[in-house]
Design a protein around this motif. Structure first.
Motif, PDB file in Angstrom:
ATOM      1  N   GLU A 124       0.816  -1.214   0.000  1.00 30.48           N
ATOM      2  CA  GLU A 124       0.000   0.000   0.000  1.00 30.48           C
ATOM      3  C   GLU A 124       0.851   1.266   0.000  1.00 30.48           C
ATOM      4  OE1 GLU A 124      -3.426   1.336   3.003  1.00 30.48           O
ATOM      5  OE2 GLU A 124      -3.867  -0.524   1.920  1.00 30.48           O
ATOM      6  N   ARG A 125       2.031   1.183   0.597  1.00 28.00           N
ATOM      7  CA  ARG A 125       2.918   2.341   0.638  1.00 28.00           C
ATOM      8  C   ARG A 125       3.389   2.730  -0.757  1.00 28.00           C
ATOM      9  NH1 ARG A 125       8.504   2.738   4.261  1.00 28.00           N
ATOM     10  NH2 ARG A 125       8.901   4.953   3.898  1.00 28.00           N
ATOM     11  N   TRP A 126       3.408   1.783  -1.666  1.00 30.44           N
ATOM     12  CA  TRP A 126       3.896   2.024  -3.019  1.00 30.44           C
ATOM     13  C   TRP A 126       2.750   2.126  -4.031  1.00 30.44           C
ATOM     14  CZ3 TRP A 126       7.915  -2.527  -2.808  1.00 30.44           C
ATOM     15  CH2 TRP A 126       8.876  -2.238  -1.831  1.00 30.44           C
ATOM     16  N   TYR A 127       1.576   2.429  -3.518  1.00 29.36           N
ATOM     17  CA  TYR A 127       0.381   2.468  -4.366  1.00 29.36           C
ATOM     18  C   TYR A 127      -0.196   3.880  -4.399  1.00 29.36           C
ATOM     19  CZ  TYR A 127      -4.330   1.351  -6.028  1.00 29.36           C
ATOM     20  OH  TYR A 127      -5.499   1.307  -6.741  1.00 29.36           O
ATOM     21  N   GLY A 128      -0.628   4.301  -5.563  1.00 34.81           N
ATOM     22  CA  GLY A 128      -1.251   5.609  -5.681  1.00 34.81           C
ATOM     23  C   GLY A 128      -0.872   6.280  -6.987  1.00 34.81           C
ATOM     24  N   PRO A 129      -1.438   7.462  -7.258  1.00 35.66           N
ATOM     25  CA  PRO A 129      -1.099   8.202  -8.483  1.00 35.66           C
ATOM     26  C   PRO A 129       0.349   8.665  -8.450  1.00 35.66           C
ATOM     27  CG  PRO A 129      -2.415   9.565  -7.015  1.00 35.66           C
ATOM     28  CD  PRO A 129      -2.395   8.200  -6.413  1.00 35.66           C
ATOM     29  N   ARG A 130       0.916   8.882  -9.638  1.00 32.22           N
ATOM     30  CA  ARG A 130       2.312   9.277  -9.745  1.00 32.22           C
ATOM     31  C   ARG A 130       2.454  10.618 -10.453  1.00 32.22           C
ATOM     32  NH1 ARG A 130       3.010   5.450  -6.453  1.00 32.22           N
ATOM     33  NH2 ARG A 130       4.925   4.266  -6.501  1.00 32.22           N
ATOM     34  N   GLU A 131       3.414  11.397 -10.024  1.00 33.13           N
ATOM     35  CA  GLU A 131       3.749  12.626 -10.743  1.00 33.13           C
ATOM     36  C   GLU A 131       4.630  12.256 -11.922  1.00 33.13           C
ATOM     37  OE1 GLU A 131       5.579  15.369  -8.123  1.00 33.13           O
ATOM     38  OE2 GLU A 131       3.823  15.603  -6.835  1.00 33.13           O
ATOM     39  N   VAL A 132       4.248  12.693 -13.116  1.00 31.88           N
ATOM     40  CA  VAL A 132       4.936  12.274 -14.325  1.00 31.88           C
ATOM     41  C   VAL A 132       6.406  12.677 -14.319  1.00 31.88           C
ATOM     42  CG1 VAL A 132       5.036  12.553 -16.833  1.00 31.88           C
ATOM     43  CG2 VAL A 132       2.837  12.245 -15.705  1.00 31.88           C
ATOM     44  N   ASP A 133       6.728  13.888 -13.804  1.00 27.74           N
ATOM     45  CA  ASP A 133       8.124  14.319 -13.822  1.00 27.74           C
ATOM     46  C   ASP A 133       8.993  13.391 -12.974  1.00 27.74           C
ATOM     47  OD1 ASP A 133       6.883  15.230 -11.482  1.00 27.74           O
ATOM     48  OD2 ASP A 133       8.316  16.865 -11.255  1.00 27.74           O
ATOM     49  N   LYS A 134       8.386  12.783 -11.936  1.00 29.62           N
ATOM     50  CA  LYS A 134       9.157  11.848 -11.107  1.00 29.62           C
ATOM     51  C   LYS A 134       9.212  10.458 -11.726  1.00 29.62           C
ATOM     52  CE  LYS A 134       8.239  14.429  -6.875  1.00 29.62           C
ATOM     53  NZ  LYS A 134       7.570  14.443  -5.546  1.00 29.62           N
ATOM     54  N   VAL A 135       8.142  10.076 -12.444  1.00 28.32           N
ATOM     55  CA  VAL A 135       8.152   8.804 -13.152  1.00 28.32           C
ATOM     56  C   VAL A 135       9.255   8.797 -14.209  1.00 28.32           C
ATOM     57  CG1 VAL A 135       6.860   7.368 -14.788  1.00 28.32           C
ATOM     58  CG2 VAL A 135       5.728   8.269 -12.758  1.00 28.32           C
ATOM     59  N   LEU A 136       9.436   9.937 -14.882  1.00 28.16           N
ATOM     60  CA  LEU A 136      10.351   9.997 -16.011  1.00 28.16           C
ATOM     61  C   LEU A 136      11.745  10.483 -15.657  1.00 28.16           C
ATOM     62  CD1 LEU A 136       7.984  11.364 -18.798  1.00 28.16           C
ATOM     63  CD2 LEU A 136       8.741   9.015 -18.403  1.00 28.16           C
ATOM     64  N   ARG A 137      12.055  10.578 -14.403  1.00 26.44           N
ATOM     65  CA  ARG A 137      13.406  10.995 -14.055  1.00 26.44           C
ATOM     66  C   ARG A 137      14.321   9.774 -14.018  1.00 26.44           C
ATOM     67  NH1 ARG A 137      12.306  12.699  -7.808  1.00 26.44           N
ATOM     68  NH2 ARG A 137      12.027  10.613  -6.948  1.00 26.44           N
ATOM     69  N   ASP A 138      15.613  10.030 -14.170  1.00 25.80           N
ATOM     70  CA  ASP A 138      16.591   8.948 -14.243  1.00 25.80           C
ATOM     71  C   ASP A 138      17.573   9.003 -13.087  1.00 25.80           C
ATOM     72  OD1 ASP A 138      17.116   8.080 -17.711  1.00 25.80           O
ATOM     73  OD2 ASP A 138      16.400   6.873 -16.052  1.00 25.80           O
ATOM     74  N   ASP A 139      17.177   9.567 -11.957  1.00 26.28           N
ATOM     75  CA  ASP A 139      18.138   9.713 -10.871  1.00 26.28           C
ATOM     76  C   ASP A 139      18.230   8.487  -9.976  1.00 26.28           C
ATOM     77  OD1 ASP A 139      15.781   9.823  -9.469  1.00 26.28           O
ATOM     78  OD2 ASP A 139      15.965  11.920  -8.869  1.00 26.28           O
ATOM     79  N   GLY A 140      17.344   7.497 -10.236  1.00 26.15           N
ATOM     80  CA  GLY A 140      17.434   6.259  -9.480  1.00 26.15           C
ATOM     81  C   GLY A 140      16.886   6.343  -8.079  1.00 26.15           C
ATOM     82  N   ILE A 141      16.260   7.463  -7.681  1.00 24.10           N
ATOM     83  CA  ILE A 141      15.679   7.564  -6.359  1.00 24.10           C
ATOM     84  C   ILE A 141      14.448   6.677  -6.293  1.00 24.10           C
ATOM     85  CG2 ILE A 141      14.524   9.115  -4.719  1.00 24.10           C
ATOM     86  CD1 ILE A 141      16.312  11.334  -5.720  1.00 24.10           C
ATOM     87  N   GLY A 142      14.225   6.018  -5.183  1.00 26.76           N
ATOM     88  CA  GLY A 142      13.199   5.001  -5.061  1.00 26.76           C
ATOM     89  C   GLY A 142      11.789   5.549  -5.011  1.00 26.76           C
ATOM     90  N   LEU A 143      10.880   4.619  -4.802  1.00 26.24           N
ATOM     91  CA  LEU A 143       9.460   4.913  -4.860  1.00 26.24           C
ATOM     92  C   LEU A 143       8.994   5.886  -3.790  1.00 26.24           C
ATOM     93  CD1 LEU A 143       8.081   1.333  -5.364  1.00 26.24           C
ATOM     94  CD2 LEU A 143       7.931   3.208  -6.956  1.00 26.24           C
ATOM     95  N   PHE A 144       9.668   5.918  -2.659  1.00 26.62           N
ATOM     96  CA  PHE A 144       9.145   6.664  -1.539  1.00 26.62           C
ATOM     97  C   PHE A 144       9.077   8.158  -1.811  1.00 26.62           C
ATOM     98  CE2 PHE A 144      11.444   2.908  -0.038  1.00 26.62           C
ATOM     99  CZ  PHE A 144      10.365   2.173   0.382  1.00 26.62           C
ATOM    100  N   ASN A 145       9.821   8.641  -2.816  1.00 30.40           N
ATOM    101  CA  ASN A 145       9.754  10.035  -3.209  1.00 30.40           C
ATOM    102  C   ASN A 145       8.971  10.212  -4.510  1.00 30.40           C
ATOM    103  OD1 ASN A 145      11.413  10.921  -1.062  1.00 30.40           O
ATOM    104  ND2 ASN A 145      13.192  10.180  -2.173  1.00 30.40           N
ATOM    105  N   ASN A 146       8.239   9.165  -4.896  1.00 28.52           N
ATOM    106  CA  ASN A 146       7.605   9.177  -6.212  1.00 28.52           C
ATOM    107  C   ASN A 146       6.090   9.254  -6.134  1.00 28.52           C
ATOM    108  OD1 ASN A 146       7.914   9.184  -8.954  1.00 28.52           O
ATOM    109  ND2 ASN A 146       7.788   6.977  -9.152  1.00 28.52           N
ATOM    110  N   ARG A 147       5.565   9.531  -4.962  1.00 27.42           N
ATOM    111  CA  ARG A 147       4.123   9.673  -4.811  1.00 27.42           C
ATOM    112  C   ARG A 147       3.681  11.107  -5.066  1.00 27.42           C
ATOM    113  NH1 ARG A 147       1.709   5.699  -1.662  1.00 27.42           N
ATOM    114  NH2 ARG A 147      -0.233   6.796  -2.174  1.00 27.42           N
TER     115      ARG A 147
END
Length: 282
Positions: A258-281
Protein backbone atom coordinates in the motif's frame (compact mmCIF):
# COMPACT_ATOMS: atom_id res chain seq x y z
CA UNK A 1 -0.83 -21.17 -1.59
CA UNK A 2 2.13 -18.80 -1.48
CA UNK A 3 1.98 -16.34 -4.43
CA UNK A 4 5.38 -17.43 -5.72
CA UNK A 5 4.18 -21.04 -5.93
CA UNK A 6 1.06 -20.26 -7.94
CA UNK A 7 1.18 -21.70 -11.47
CA UNK A 8 1.95 -18.75 -13.72
CA UNK A 9 2.17 -20.37 -17.16
CA UNK A 10 -0.65 -21.99 -19.12
CA UNK A 11 -0.38 -24.52 -21.92
CA UNK A 12 -3.25 -22.73 -23.67
CA UNK A 13 -2.18 -20.96 -26.82
CA UNK A 14 -2.35 -17.20 -27.22
CA UNK A 15 -4.53 -17.75 -30.31
CA UNK A 16 -7.34 -19.33 -28.25
CA UNK A 17 -10.33 -17.21 -27.11
CA UNK A 18 -9.74 -15.36 -23.84
CA UNK A 19 -12.26 -15.44 -20.98
CA UNK A 20 -12.46 -12.79 -18.27
CA UNK A 21 -14.04 -14.56 -15.32
CA UNK A 22 -13.02 -13.86 -11.74
CA UNK A 23 -11.13 -17.17 -11.67
CA UNK A 24 -8.97 -15.96 -14.57
CA UNK A 25 -7.90 -12.98 -12.44
CA UNK A 26 -7.40 -14.98 -9.24
CA UNK A 27 -4.72 -17.24 -10.76
CA UNK A 28 -3.47 -15.39 -13.84
CA UNK A 29 -1.53 -17.63 -16.19
CA UNK A 30 0.28 -16.38 -19.27
CA UNK A 31 -0.48 -18.49 -22.32
CA UNK A 32 1.98 -20.15 -24.68
CA UNK A 33 3.24 -18.32 -27.77
CA UNK A 34 2.39 -19.76 -31.18
CA UNK A 35 5.55 -18.54 -32.92
CA UNK A 36 8.05 -20.99 -34.38
CA UNK A 37 11.45 -19.92 -33.04
CA UNK A 38 13.24 -22.14 -35.54
CA UNK A 39 12.20 -19.50 -38.10
CA UNK A 40 14.17 -16.67 -36.48
CA UNK A 41 16.13 -14.83 -39.16
CA UNK A 42 19.42 -14.30 -37.33
CA UNK A 43 20.82 -12.20 -40.18
CA UNK A 44 18.34 -9.51 -39.06
CA UNK A 45 18.23 -10.27 -35.32
CA UNK A 46 20.55 -9.22 -32.52
CA UNK A 47 20.95 -8.96 -28.78
CA UNK A 48 19.87 -5.58 -27.39
CA UNK A 49 19.97 -5.80 -23.59
CA UNK A 50 21.35 -7.86 -20.73
CA UNK A 51 20.75 -7.58 -17.01
CA UNK A 52 20.45 -9.39 -13.71
CA UNK A 53 17.28 -11.25 -14.61
CA UNK A 54 17.71 -11.97 -18.29
CA UNK A 55 18.83 -11.29 -21.82
CA UNK A 56 16.80 -9.63 -24.59
CA UNK A 57 17.06 -9.95 -28.35
CA UNK A 58 15.38 -8.00 -31.12
CA UNK A 59 14.27 -10.80 -33.42
CA UNK A 60 12.83 -11.12 -36.89
CA UNK A 61 10.77 -14.21 -37.73
CA UNK A 62 10.51 -15.31 -41.34
CA UNK A 63 7.05 -14.59 -42.72
CA UNK A 64 6.32 -11.84 -40.14
CA UNK A 65 6.32 -8.17 -41.08
CA UNK A 66 7.43 -6.80 -37.69
CA UNK A 67 10.25 -7.29 -35.19
CA UNK A 68 9.71 -8.68 -31.69
CA UNK A 69 11.56 -8.53 -28.39
CA UNK A 70 12.40 -11.94 -26.94
CA UNK A 71 13.41 -11.90 -23.27
CA UNK A 72 15.04 -15.04 -21.93
CA UNK A 73 15.04 -15.35 -18.17
CA UNK A 74 18.21 -16.68 -16.61
CA UNK A 75 16.18 -18.41 -13.91
CA UNK A 76 15.30 -22.04 -14.61
CA UNK A 77 11.69 -22.88 -15.44
CA UNK A 78 11.33 -25.05 -12.35
CA UNK A 79 12.24 -22.22 -9.98
CA UNK A 80 9.40 -19.74 -9.37
CA UNK A 81 11.45 -16.70 -8.50
CA UNK A 82 10.09 -13.20 -8.82
CA UNK A 83 11.13 -12.12 -12.34
CA UNK A 84 9.45 -14.81 -14.51
CA UNK A 85 6.59 -15.41 -12.13
CA UNK A 86 5.37 -11.87 -11.49
CA UNK A 87 6.19 -10.49 -14.95
CA UNK A 88 4.12 -13.25 -16.54
CA UNK A 89 1.21 -12.63 -14.19
CA UNK A 90 1.36 -8.86 -14.74
CA UNK A 91 1.30 -9.36 -18.48
CA UNK A 92 -1.64 -11.72 -18.13
CA UNK A 93 -3.57 -9.08 -16.16
CA UNK A 94 -2.96 -6.54 -18.92
CA UNK A 95 -4.19 -9.06 -21.52
CA UNK A 96 -7.34 -9.76 -19.49
CA UNK A 97 -8.12 -6.08 -19.06
CA UNK A 98 -7.65 -5.42 -22.75
CA UNK A 99 -10.00 -8.29 -23.59
CA UNK A 100 -12.52 -6.96 -21.05
CA UNK A 101 -12.76 -3.50 -22.63
CA UNK A 102 -13.09 -5.08 -26.08
CA UNK A 103 -16.15 -7.01 -24.88
CA UNK A 104 -18.88 -4.47 -25.61
CA UNK A 105 -21.72 -6.98 -25.13
CA UNK A 106 -21.26 -7.23 -21.34
CA UNK A 107 -22.30 -4.61 -18.75
CA UNK A 108 -19.94 -1.61 -18.38
CA UNK A 109 -16.74 -1.76 -16.36
CA UNK A 110 -17.29 0.59 -13.41
CA UNK A 111 -14.51 1.35 -10.93
CA UNK A 112 -13.62 3.62 -8.03
CA UNK A 113 -11.83 6.62 -9.61
CA UNK A 114 -9.82 7.33 -6.46
CA UNK A 115 -8.64 4.01 -4.97
CA UNK A 116 -6.41 4.30 -1.91
CA UNK A 117 -6.20 0.92 -0.17
CA UNK A 118 -5.51 -2.72 -0.90
CA UNK A 119 -9.22 -3.48 -0.82
CA UNK A 120 -9.88 -0.61 -3.26
CA UNK A 121 -7.23 -1.96 -5.63
CA UNK A 122 -8.59 -5.51 -5.48
CA UNK A 123 -12.15 -4.31 -6.02
CA UNK A 124 -11.19 -2.27 -9.08
CA UNK A 125 -9.33 -5.25 -10.54
CA UNK A 126 -12.36 -7.47 -9.88
CA UNK A 127 -14.60 -5.03 -11.75
CA UNK A 128 -12.90 -6.04 -15.03
CA UNK A 129 -14.20 -9.61 -14.58
CA UNK A 130 -17.54 -10.87 -15.88
CA UNK A 131 -18.79 -11.28 -12.31
CA UNK A 132 -17.72 -7.75 -11.38
CA UNK A 133 -19.41 -6.25 -14.42
CA UNK A 134 -22.63 -8.12 -13.70
CA UNK A 135 -22.63 -7.00 -10.05
CA UNK A 136 -21.81 -3.36 -10.74
CA UNK A 137 -21.44 -0.84 -7.90
CA UNK A 138 -25.03 -0.32 -6.70
CA UNK A 139 -24.13 0.91 -3.19
CA UNK A 140 -21.02 2.94 -3.97
CA UNK A 141 -20.44 6.12 -1.95
CA UNK A 142 -18.62 7.68 -4.92
CA UNK A 143 -19.38 8.45 -8.56
CA UNK A 144 -18.13 5.38 -10.48
CA UNK A 145 -15.79 5.81 -13.44
CA UNK A 146 -16.72 3.84 -16.55
CA UNK A 147 -13.76 2.26 -18.38
CA UNK A 148 -14.28 1.97 -22.14
CA UNK A 149 -10.64 1.74 -23.23
CA UNK A 150 -7.19 1.25 -21.82
CA UNK A 151 -4.15 3.29 -22.83
CA UNK A 152 -1.45 1.97 -25.11
CA UNK A 153 0.33 -0.92 -23.40
CA UNK A 154 3.10 -3.11 -24.66
CA UNK A 155 1.68 -6.16 -26.40
CA UNK A 156 2.74 -9.64 -25.30
CA UNK A 157 2.71 -12.70 -27.55
CA UNK A 158 3.09 -15.32 -24.83
CA UNK A 159 5.81 -17.55 -23.43
CA UNK A 160 8.08 -20.16 -24.93
CA UNK A 161 10.41 -22.69 -23.34
CA UNK A 162 13.98 -22.70 -24.62
CA UNK A 163 16.32 -25.46 -23.60
CA UNK A 164 20.05 -25.03 -23.41
CA UNK A 165 20.80 -27.31 -26.35
CA UNK A 166 18.55 -25.21 -28.59
CA UNK A 167 20.22 -22.05 -27.36
CA UNK A 168 23.64 -23.40 -28.29
CA UNK A 169 22.52 -23.85 -31.92
CA UNK A 170 21.99 -20.11 -32.24
CA UNK A 171 24.82 -18.13 -33.86
CA UNK A 172 27.73 -17.01 -31.73
CA UNK A 173 26.64 -13.37 -31.90
CA UNK A 174 23.32 -14.35 -30.33
CA UNK A 175 24.71 -16.22 -27.31
CA UNK A 176 23.70 -14.62 -23.99
CA UNK A 177 26.64 -13.28 -22.03
CA UNK A 178 26.93 -13.78 -18.26
CA UNK A 179 25.83 -10.85 -16.12
CA UNK A 180 28.53 -9.87 -13.66
CA UNK A 181 28.70 -7.35 -10.85
CA UNK A 182 31.04 -7.05 -7.89
CA UNK A 183 29.33 -9.80 -5.89
CA UNK A 184 27.45 -12.04 -8.30
CA UNK A 185 27.61 -13.80 -11.65
CA UNK A 186 24.36 -14.76 -13.41
CA UNK A 187 24.35 -17.01 -16.46
CA UNK A 188 22.09 -19.35 -18.41
CA UNK A 189 22.32 -22.72 -16.68
CA UNK A 190 23.67 -25.51 -18.94
CA UNK A 191 21.31 -28.42 -19.47
CA UNK A 192 18.27 -26.55 -18.13
CA UNK A 193 15.05 -25.24 -19.63
CA UNK A 194 14.40 -21.52 -19.45
CA UNK A 195 11.37 -19.31 -19.94
CA UNK A 196 11.33 -16.65 -22.61
CA UNK A 197 8.53 -14.13 -23.11
CA UNK A 198 7.96 -12.52 -26.49
CA UNK A 199 6.87 -8.89 -26.54
CA UNK A 200 6.11 -6.23 -29.05
CA UNK A 201 9.32 -4.44 -30.01
CA UNK A 202 8.96 -0.72 -29.31
CA UNK A 203 11.15 1.45 -31.52
CA UNK A 204 12.37 4.58 -29.78
CA UNK A 205 11.75 7.82 -31.67
CA UNK A 206 13.15 11.32 -31.46
CA UNK A 207 9.94 12.58 -29.86
CA UNK A 208 10.60 10.63 -26.67
CA UNK A 209 7.93 10.35 -23.98
CA UNK A 210 4.94 12.67 -24.08
CA UNK A 211 4.16 13.47 -20.41
CA UNK A 212 0.42 13.55 -21.13
CA UNK A 213 0.56 10.05 -22.60
CA UNK A 214 2.62 8.73 -19.69
CA UNK A 215 0.19 10.31 -17.23
CA UNK A 216 -2.73 8.55 -18.91
CA UNK A 217 -0.93 5.21 -18.55
CA UNK A 218 0.10 5.69 -14.91
CA UNK A 219 -3.40 6.88 -13.94
CA UNK A 220 -4.93 3.81 -15.56
CA UNK A 221 -2.47 1.45 -13.85
CA UNK A 222 -3.23 3.02 -10.46
CA UNK A 223 -6.99 2.82 -10.95
CA UNK A 224 -6.75 -0.76 -12.26
CA UNK A 225 -5.05 -1.80 -9.01
CA UNK A 226 -1.38 -1.88 -9.99
CA UNK A 227 1.27 -0.75 -7.54
CA UNK A 228 5.02 -0.35 -8.03
CA UNK A 229 7.90 -2.61 -7.13
CA UNK A 230 10.89 -0.40 -7.98
CA UNK A 231 11.51 3.17 -9.12
CA UNK A 232 10.02 3.73 -12.55
CA UNK A 233 12.70 5.42 -14.60
CA UNK A 234 12.70 7.20 -17.93
CA UNK A 235 14.70 4.43 -19.56
CA UNK A 236 11.81 2.02 -18.85
CA UNK A 237 9.52 4.04 -21.13
CA UNK A 238 9.61 4.42 -24.91
CA UNK A 239 7.21 6.68 -26.78
CA UNK A 240 4.85 6.74 -23.81
CA UNK A 241 4.82 2.93 -23.50
CA UNK A 242 6.05 1.16 -20.37
CA UNK A 243 8.42 -1.49 -21.70
CA UNK A 244 9.63 -2.92 -18.38
CA UNK A 245 6.61 -4.47 -16.68
CA UNK A 246 8.68 -5.45 -13.66
CA UNK A 247 8.11 -1.81 -12.62
CA UNK A 248 4.50 -2.61 -11.73
CA UNK A 249 2.81 -5.17 -9.46
CA UNK A 250 -0.77 -6.37 -9.88
CA UNK A 251 -3.10 -6.09 -6.89
CA UNK A 252 -2.67 -9.76 -5.93
CA UNK A 253 1.09 -9.64 -6.41
CA UNK A 254 3.62 -10.75 -3.82
CA UNK A 255 5.37 -7.36 -3.85
CA UNK A 256 2.23 -5.19 -3.87
CA UNK A 257 2.40 -2.77 -0.93
CA UNK A 258 0.00 0.00 0.00
CA UNK A 259 2.92 2.34 0.64
CA UNK A 260 3.90 2.02 -3.02
CA UNK A 261 0.38 2.47 -4.37
CA UNK A 262 -1.25 5.61 -5.68
CA UNK A 263 -1.10 8.20 -8.48
CA UNK A 264 2.31 9.28 -9.75
CA UNK A 265 3.75 12.63 -10.74
CA UNK A 266 4.94 12.27 -14.32
CA UNK A 267 8.12 14.32 -13.82
CA UNK A 268 9.16 11.85 -11.11
CA UNK A 269 8.15 8.80 -13.15
CA UNK A 270 10.35 10.00 -16.01
CA UNK A 271 13.41 11.00 -14.05
CA UNK A 272 16.59 8.95 -14.24
CA UNK A 273 18.14 9.71 -10.87
CA UNK A 274 17.43 6.26 -9.48
CA UNK A 275 15.68 7.56 -6.36
CA UNK A 276 13.20 5.00 -5.06
CA UNK A 277 9.46 4.91 -4.86
CA UNK A 278 9.15 6.66 -1.54
CA UNK A 279 9.75 10.03 -3.21
CA UNK A 280 7.60 9.18 -6.21
CA UNK A 281 4.12 9.67 -4.81
CA UNK A 282 1.84 12.60 -5.63
Amino acid sequence: MHPLLDPFLSEQLMSEPLTCYAADFEIPQLRRCVFDLTSIDWSRSRGIAAGYDGYTWKIRIRGHNRPYALKLNRTQVLVNTMPPNESAKTMRYCNLMQAAVEDVESPPIMINPNPKSKSDALRNTYMFSQEGRQAGLPNANFEPMVITRIPRMRRCYGWVKINYSTLRTWPQKAQPHPWIDERLVRYVSPGKDHIAIIYEYIQETENGNDPKVVKEVTDFLWRAGFGYSVASLARNWKNGVLIDLSDIVHACGYQWHERWYGPREVDKVLRDDGIGLFNNRV
